[in-house]
Design a protein around this motif. Sequence first.
Motif, PDB file in Angstrom:
ATOM      1  N   ALA A  50       3.445   3.171   6.654  1.00  0.00           N
ATOM      2  CA  ALA A  50       4.565   2.976   5.736  1.00  0.00           C
ATOM      3  C   ALA A  50       5.495   4.170   5.792  1.00  0.00           C
ATOM      4  N   TYR A  62       9.156   5.382   3.362  1.00  0.00           N
ATOM      5  CA  TYR A  62      10.072   5.045   2.273  1.00  0.00           C
ATOM      6  C   TYR A  62      11.218   6.039   2.244  1.00  0.00           C
ATOM      7  N   VAL A  99      13.724   7.740  -0.255  1.00  0.00           N
ATOM      8  CA  VAL A  99      13.781   7.959  -1.693  1.00  0.00           C
ATOM      9  C   VAL A  99      14.878   8.979  -1.991  1.00  0.00           C
ATOM     10  N   LEU A 145      14.328   4.280  -5.093  1.00  0.00           N
ATOM     11  CA  LEU A 145      13.932   3.752  -3.793  1.00  0.00           C
ATOM     12  C   LEU A 145      15.159   3.207  -3.081  1.00  0.00           C
ATOM     13  N   GLY A 156      12.487   0.853   2.560  1.00  0.00           N
ATOM     14  CA  GLY A 156      11.094   1.001   2.958  1.00  0.00           C
ATOM     15  C   GLY A 156      10.760   0.151   4.165  1.00  0.00           C
ATOM     16  N   LEU A 210      13.598   4.768   9.005  1.00  0.00           N
ATOM     17  CA  LEU A 210      12.357   4.193   8.477  1.00  0.00           C
ATOM     18  C   LEU A 210      11.538   3.563   9.605  1.00  0.00           C
TER      19      LEU A 210
END
Length: 148
Positions: A47, A49, A51, A57, A60, A92
């Motif tokens: 994963a 993310y 931010v 957020l 993602g 990402l």
Amino acid sequence: MTWRIEVDLEQAREDEVTERLVAHNQQASAAIRERFEPENLPSRPVAAYAVADDGELLGGCVGNTVDVWQWLTVDLMWVSPDRRGEGLGRSLLDAVEEQARARGCRWSKLNTWDFQAPDFYARCGYVTYGRETDFPPGHTNHLMRKDL
């Protein structure tokens, strides 16, 4: 010998069909036998993310790897509409692909609908190897892959 078709759902029969198919697959392929070793059954999550400083957020990318087969599957990808075009999506995706490479993965795959991001993924090196037309009705699901 005579036979008949039964259409009632029965868990015991479904389990038996599954067991017989797995046995067939394992007999036919060393890669399948290796994948079904207990230590190789679970896939491992990856994963990344994006931010903001305030904790919001912005995007993602989530997936999983099957390390014994050296594959990454990208399951989820989202970038806030007001932040698209800034490179967040590529960053990402790069972060998730790098995690997969560190695990020895050589390939990546994903699905994306025509109204999502097939052009974005193509710019990131993914190629469409199949299309599911009218899945859902009125749309096309793009099956895409990339050599890592």
